[in-house]
Design an enzyme around this catalytic site. Structure first.
Site: not given
Ligand code: SAM
Length: 230
Positions: A74
């Protein structure tokens, strides 16, 4: 090789720390992030370690960046808004849903007692776990699984940050929020835009919802989120 690595370190690292300080000043403090301890946490985490090698030169850009698997790290400002809204004191047991690269979990670790983070993509979970261990984040625990179900074994949590947008706040996360705890999550009825909301669980158990700002996150896919694409 060692000499080359040492030269590389001397050339790159001071540059990266200057860029990091500038990111904190221009992208975070200048836009209203005022929690000094949180700003300090951002100064301590080398974002360049959380982006793919080919994007290191963009590590302090004012943007989300691709991290593979169709996912992103993000934008620093959005991570800061989310973490500031959690009103962290440093004593919290915190849960993050959506580990991605592990960057937000690392920043969160500087402002929490212990961090639990869940990622649904197996490859991202494994590389974030390895990266966080290599960088010394022993108090960050990574689980590969569906974060819409939280991580019940370690609940309750004083703070929960969700880093992907869902149609509503998963019931499991509300159940795993401690009395007095705060949850911050992007919520929206469509896949491409959300509102960042903060839910506070009062000591009485009542939930108070506040709408913070419009955002655009990747989808939260899981049992209590969106369905996986066919
Ligand atoms: N916080 C992260 C970072 O600092 O790099 C960025 C997060 S990215 C915007 C969103 C993440 O949420 C993705 O890696 C995606 O695979 C994950 N995601 C989506 N649905 C999810 C779920 N039900 N449980 C866990 N992770 C999930």
């Amino acid at each position: 090789v060692r000499v080359a690595l040492a030269v590389c370190f001397l050339l790159c690292c001071p540059g990266m720390s200057v860029l990091r300080d500038s990111m904190v000043r221009r992208q975070l403090a200048a836009r209203g992030i005022s929690d000094e301890k949180l700003l300090d946490a951002f100064r301590r985490v080398p974002r360049e370690e959380f982006v793919p090698d080919g994007l290191r030169h963009l590590a302090y850009a004012d943007a989300a960046l691709d991290i593979g698997e169709g996912q992103t790290i993000s934008q620093p400002y959005i991570v800061a808004v989310t973490l500031e809204a959690l009103q962290l004191t440093g004593a919290e047991r915190s849960l993050e849903v959506g580990t991605g690269s592990g960057y937000a979990a690392a920043v969160l670790a500087w402002r929490s007692r212990e961090v639990f983070t869940v990622e649904r993509n197996a490859k991202l979970a494994a590389s974030a776990r390895e990266r966080l261990a290599r960088l010394g984040y022993e108090d960050v625990h990574v689980l590969h699984g569906d974060g819409t179900l939280g991580w019940p074994e370690h609940a309750p949590y004083d703070a929960i940050a969700v880093a992907a947008g869902g149609p509503s706040v998963p019931r499991a996360l509300l159940e795993q929020l401690a009395p007095g705890g705060r949850l911050v999550m992007p919520v929206g009825a469509t896949l491409d835009s959300q509102e960042l909301v903060r839910i506070t669980k009062e000591r009485s158990g009542a939930l108070r919802t506040e709408r913070l700002l419009g955002v655009r996150f990747v989808p939260l896919i899981g049992e209590q989120g969106w369905s996986a694409p066919a």
